[in-house]
Structures are given as C-alpha cells and as structure tokens.
Design a protein around this motif. Structure first.
Motif, PDB file in Angstrom:
ATOM      1  N   ASP A 245       0.827  -1.204   0.000  1.00 14.23           N
ATOM      2  CA  ASP A 245       0.000   0.000   0.000  1.00 14.23           C
ATOM      3  C   ASP A 245       0.865   1.259   0.000  1.00 14.23           C
ATOM      4  N   ILE A 246       0.217   2.427  -0.003  1.00 13.69           N
ATOM      5  CA  ILE A 246       0.954   3.683  -0.129  1.00 13.69           C
ATOM      6  C   ILE A 246       1.799   3.996   1.103  1.00 13.69           C
ATOM      7  N   ALA A 247       1.562   3.283   2.195  1.00 13.92           N
ATOM      8  CA  ALA A 247       2.388   3.474   3.387  1.00 13.92           C
ATOM      9  C   ALA A 247       3.589   2.540   3.409  1.00 13.92           C
ATOM     10  N   GLY A 248       3.749   1.721   2.353  1.00 15.02           N
ATOM     11  CA  GLY A 248       4.880   0.803   2.295  1.00 15.02           C
ATOM     12  C   GLY A 248       4.670  -0.481   3.062  1.00 15.02           C
ATOM     13  N   ARG A 249       3.418  -0.791   3.415  1.00 15.23           N
ATOM     14  CA  ARG A 249       3.119  -2.025   4.150  1.00 15.23           C
ATOM     15  C   ARG A 249       2.472  -3.052   3.232  1.00 15.23           C
ATOM     16  N   LEU A 250       2.617  -4.327   3.575  1.00 16.89           N
ATOM     17  CA  LEU A 250       1.998  -5.386   2.800  1.00 16.89           C
ATOM     18  C   LEU A 250       0.498  -5.414   3.099  1.00 16.89           C
ATOM     19  N   ALA A 251      -0.308  -5.061   2.102  1.00 19.01           N
ATOM     20  CA  ALA A 251      -1.759  -5.052   2.276  1.00 19.01           C
ATOM     21  C   ALA A 251      -2.340  -6.440   2.143  1.00 19.01           C
ATOM     22  N   TRP A 252      -1.720  -7.284   1.301  1.00 17.39           N
ATOM     23  CA  TRP A 252      -2.213  -8.647   1.111  1.00 17.39           C
ATOM     24  C   TRP A 252      -1.121  -9.526   0.532  1.00 17.39           C
ATOM     25  N   LEU A 253      -1.270 -10.812   0.723  1.00 17.37           N
ATOM     26  CA  LEU A 253      -0.388 -11.830   0.164  1.00 17.37           C
ATOM     27  C   LEU A 253      -1.259 -12.986  -0.297  1.00 17.37           C
ATOM     28  N   ASN A 254      -0.954 -13.538  -1.458  1.00 13.24           N
ATOM     29  CA  ASN A 254      -1.683 -14.744  -1.835  1.00 13.24           C
ATOM     30  C   ASN A 254      -1.060 -15.943  -1.110  1.00 13.24           C
ATOM     31  N   PRO A 255      -1.692 -17.120  -1.129  1.00 14.20           N
ATOM     32  CA  PRO A 255      -1.167 -18.259  -0.358  1.00 14.20           C
ATOM     33  C   PRO A 255       0.272 -18.625  -0.697  1.00 14.20           C
ATOM     34  N   VAL A 256       0.644 -18.559  -1.976  1.00 11.46           N
ATOM     35  CA  VAL A 256       2.027 -18.884  -2.360  1.00 11.46           C
ATOM     36  C   VAL A 256       2.988 -17.894  -1.722  1.00 11.46           C
ATOM     37  N   ALA A 257       2.649 -16.602  -1.740  1.00 12.30           N
ATOM     38  CA  ALA A 257       3.513 -15.581  -1.148  1.00 12.30           C
ATOM     39  C   ALA A 257       3.673 -15.789   0.348  1.00 12.30           C
ATOM     40  N   ARG A 258       2.595 -16.202   1.015  1.00 18.09           N
ATOM     41  CA  ARG A 258       2.701 -16.454   2.459  1.00 18.09           C
ATOM     42  C   ARG A 258       3.658 -17.603   2.739  1.00 18.09           C
ATOM     43  N   ARG A 259       3.601 -18.641   1.904  1.00 20.73           N
ATOM     44  CA  ARG A 259       4.497 -19.784   2.126  1.00 20.73           C
ATOM     45  C   ARG A 259       5.949 -19.411   1.838  1.00 20.73           C
ATOM     46  N   LEU A 260       6.184 -18.563   0.846  1.00 25.30           N
ATOM     47  CA  LEU A 260       7.562 -18.200   0.494  1.00 25.30           C
ATOM     48  C   LEU A 260       8.186 -17.257   1.512  1.00 25.30           C
ATOM     49  N   THR A 261       7.406 -16.324   2.033  1.00 25.82           N
ATOM     50  CA  THR A 261       7.957 -15.306   2.933  1.00 25.82           C
ATOM     51  C   THR A 261       7.762 -15.627   4.404  1.00 25.82           C
ATOM     52  N   GLY A 262       6.757 -16.442   4.722  1.00 24.37           N
ATOM     53  CA  GLY A 262       6.438 -16.686   6.125  1.00 24.37           C
ATOM     54  C   GLY A 262       5.767 -15.501   6.786  1.00 24.37           C
ATOM     55  N   ALA A 263       5.332 -14.506   5.993  1.00 23.29           N
ATOM     56  CA  ALA A 263       4.742 -13.288   6.543  1.00 23.29           C
ATOM     57  C   ALA A 263       3.230 -13.437   6.689  1.00 23.29           C
ATOM     58  N   ASP A 264       2.653 -12.621   7.542  1.00 28.83           N
ATOM     59  CA  ASP A 264       1.212 -12.595   7.771  1.00 28.83           C
ATOM     60  C   ASP A 264       0.717 -11.208   7.409  1.00 28.83           C
ATOM     61  N   ALA A 265      -0.049 -11.096   6.303  1.00 27.12           N
ATOM     62  CA  ALA A 265      -0.516  -9.785   5.846  1.00 27.12           C
ATOM     63  C   ALA A 265      -1.443  -9.133   6.860  1.00 27.12           C
ATOM     64  N   ALA A 266      -2.103  -9.925   7.707  1.00 29.03           N
ATOM     65  CA  ALA A 266      -3.014  -9.363   8.699  1.00 29.03           C
ATOM     66  C   ALA A 266      -2.276  -8.456   9.685  1.00 29.03           C
TER      67      ALA A 266
END
Length: 396
Positions: A245-266
């Motif tokens: 998003d415009i603040a430089g934060r992850l607004a969303w991740l698809n399931p593949v992205a979550r598995r690759l990064t281990g991040a939680d968009a919530a």
C-alpha cells in the motif's frame, strides 16, 4: 455366540464410506479416519441442525432480488473468472462434469452448459444461477463446505449427507479477495460415475488463477509484486503475489507468497522488512523488463517483478516514462528544517507529477497529456501537495 468381528481394513473408498455412515448414523460414533475430517464436521453440523438424511432436496433458488443483488455484487469476481471458467469448461468438454461458481454464501452465480450426453437429473436442477448450495440448504457438499469453512474440499458419493445426493461427486476450492475474505467458490461436479481424473488439483489450479487475477483487479493503488524461487513460473498460478500500500506495508499476500515469505498480511508488516530491501528498490523494479533476484531475510532467493496500477487516475508506468528526461536535472534544495519525505507510493506519485510539470516548463495542459490525466485532476493533486504554499504554475 460371539458376534462377528468387524473387518479391520476395507479395500475401497466406497466400503470405508459405507462403514463411516453406519457408525455415524446408526451407532452414533464419530468415524474418524474413514472419511475426510471436513466431511465429518459437516455431518455433525447437519445433525445438530436436525436435518434428516432421508429428506429430499429441492435445489431451490434464492429470491430473484437476492439473485440479482449477488450478481451485481460479484461482477468483479465474474470478470476475473470469465476467461478461466471458459477454459475449464473446454478442458472438461470430454467429460460429464459441470463447472459452478458460487458467491461467498454458496449461491450459484455461474453454471456451465451440460458437458457430455449422459442424463444428469440432479445436476440439471442444481446447475442453475440462483440455486443456493449452502450447507444450511442442501447439507454436505463440496461447495457447501468451502462456503462454510473456506477450505478446499472433495465430497464423493455417499459422503454427501442426504441419501438422494449419493450419486454426486464434487470438488471445490475457495477464492479469496484482497482482505483475505472468501470471495467465491469454484466447483466441479459430476453425477453418476466418479471423477476419472484428479478433480481437486484441477479445481485448485483454476481457483488460484481466478484469485490471482481478482487480487490484481482489486489493487489499482498498490504496488503488486510477483515472485517465486523459479522465475519460469511467474505469470502462472504458482507465483507469489503481494500488494504494497501507499504506506509501504503489505496489504495482502496470496497463499504462495505467504508460504515463500512466512509473513502474515493481517499484521501489516513493512514490505522492506519482508523483502529485505528498501521500498525505493521495490518501486524501481517496475521499470525493469526482467525479474530481479532478491534474497529474502529468511535466506530464500526469489525472482521478483513489480507492477504499478492506477492511483487517482495516474498511470504510474506512463508517468515515470514521461519523467525520465527530467531525472538528470538537479532537484531543488529542500529547506534545512524540512523533514525527509517518507518513501511511499503516495510520495512517489507526487514526485512523478512534479518532475513531469517541471519538464514541461510549467505547462499544465502538456503535463496532463503526458501523464494521461485531466488538467483538473492535475491541479487538484498539485494543490493538495502544496498545502498552502505558492499556487500551481499557470497554464501557459
């Protein structure tokens, strides 16, 4: 006389399902391990709702007003899935399967035409736009379970709660939106014979493709990152997608992205922390024609591409291209007491606008044409950015 002991092993899935139904419906036991846990949970919910497994199912449609409201509310989902639904129907044209797309509540918003020549009386009435396939209406089915639990599921034959549905086989997968909420359910069903292929894998593949397209459509003001450990699978359902998003934060991740990064968009993590590079570096990727290799903080190297959508009507790709000749000019010195600007997409947009106006010698009309926006929009952006400073340059 000693009663005959139960056989310990069953050779077929049909035998295991028959034993599961006997234990659950006749003996009141939980048939753990005999059928999918999601099916058992659905059976338990249906029983708690006092559904009778012998009752007939009418496949009743919702009211006309609700059907139209669902179609209007899910226009973007239908648009995102238009091409894939047609391709999936083509792939199944040699089978007797039907392709269904429901909204998040289980109401059918798309149904394919009959595929094959075998009579399918149940599918004929179930595969109609407006029919409610929710678990609360027709008991245990794959689309009903997915609409209830938002997990991929396959329900075969006698795994259906109601006896009259035991000739059906269905596989369904969820489609989520940028908020991580269930947007719809993709289902493939067949009546009579079981699937002759891995229906769950096929449905999952097409559901991922529709979900990825929906995520992009819902992210006009986000920096969208494509990445994978293998660059050859970019632009496929196997790619990771992330919206910044415009603040430089992850607004969303698809399931593949979550598995690759281990991040939680919530948790709205900083994109710079998840990808290990400053936001400016991620922003610059949209100018590059080939993916760039980045080593994530977790040690995994991925190949990344970036795309900027439209925010407030400004096409960032065209704007940056138009501003390229002005980049060599020295930037005006900032006041000594001015704080450094945050590296956000919003600042990037304002910087592109300012550089384009400067390159056009202050001619707002020419700058608007290069940016592909109206003069009125450009004036509003300049006034908002100036925030009480000198008025914007006059239109020469």
């Amino acid at each position: 006389m000693t009663p005959p002991s139960r056989p310990l092993f069953f050779q077929t899935a049909e035998q295991r399902t028959a034993l599961a139904r006997q234990r659950f419906f006749e003996e009141g036991e939980r048939p753990t391990g005999l059928v999918n846990e999601a099916v058992i949970q659905s059976w338990m919910r249906c029983t708690a709702a006092r559904r009778n497994a012998q009752d007939p199912i009418g496949f009743d449609p919702v009211t006309r007003s609700r059907m139209h409201a669902s179609l209007m509310r899910n226009r973007q989902l239908l648009q995102a899935g238009n091409e894939e639904l047609q391709q999936l129907a083509t792939a199944l044209s040699g089978t007797n399967c039907r392709v269904l797309l429901t909204d998040a509540q289980g109401v059918v918003i798309h149904a394919s035409a009959p595929l094959g020549s075998v009579a399918q009386p149940l599918m004929q009435v179930a595969s109609r736009v407006g029919v409610n396939l929710a678990e609360s209406e027709i008991g245990t089915t794959a689309p009903g379970i997915v609409a209830r639990a938002a997990i991929a599921c396959t329900v075969n034959g006698a795994e259906h709660y109601h006896a009259m549905l035991q000739h059906l086989h269905c596989a369904a997968a969820p489609i989520r939106d940028v908020h991580g909420c269930l947007a719809g359910v993709l289902d493939v069903s067949i009546e009579g014979a079981p699937f002759g292929f891995d229906a769950a894998a096929l449905v999952g593949l097409y559901a991922s493709t529709i979900e990825n397209r929906l995520l992009r459509m819902q992210s006009p003001a986000h920096l969208v990152l494509q990445f994978q450990a293998n660059p050859k699978v970019l632009d496929t359902p196997l790619e990771g997608l992330a919206g910044v998003d415009i603040a430089g934060r992850l607004a969303w991740l698809n399931p593949v992205a979550r598995r690759l990064t281990g991040a939680d968009a919530a948790l709205l993590p900083e994109a710079a922390e998840v990808f290990g590079v400053p936001l400016d570096t991620l922003l610059a990727l949209h100018r590059e024609s080939v993916p760039r290799a980045l080593r994530l903080p977790n040690g995994l190297t991925v190949w990344v591409r970036a795309h900027l959508g439209q925010g407030d009507g400004v096409d960032f790709n065209r704007a940056v291209a138009a501003a390229q000749p002005a980049e060599a000019a020295p930037a005006p010195a900032a006041p000594v007491d001015a704080p450094p600007a945050a590296a956000t997409l919003d600042n990037h947009r304002d910087r592109v606008i300012a550089e384009t106006v400067a390159a056009c010698g202050g001619n707002i009309a020419r700058a608007a044409r290069q940016l592909g926006v109206s003069r009125g929009l450009l004036y509003r952006r300049l006034r908002a950015h100036a925030a009480g400073s000198a008025p914007p340059p006059a239109d020469v």
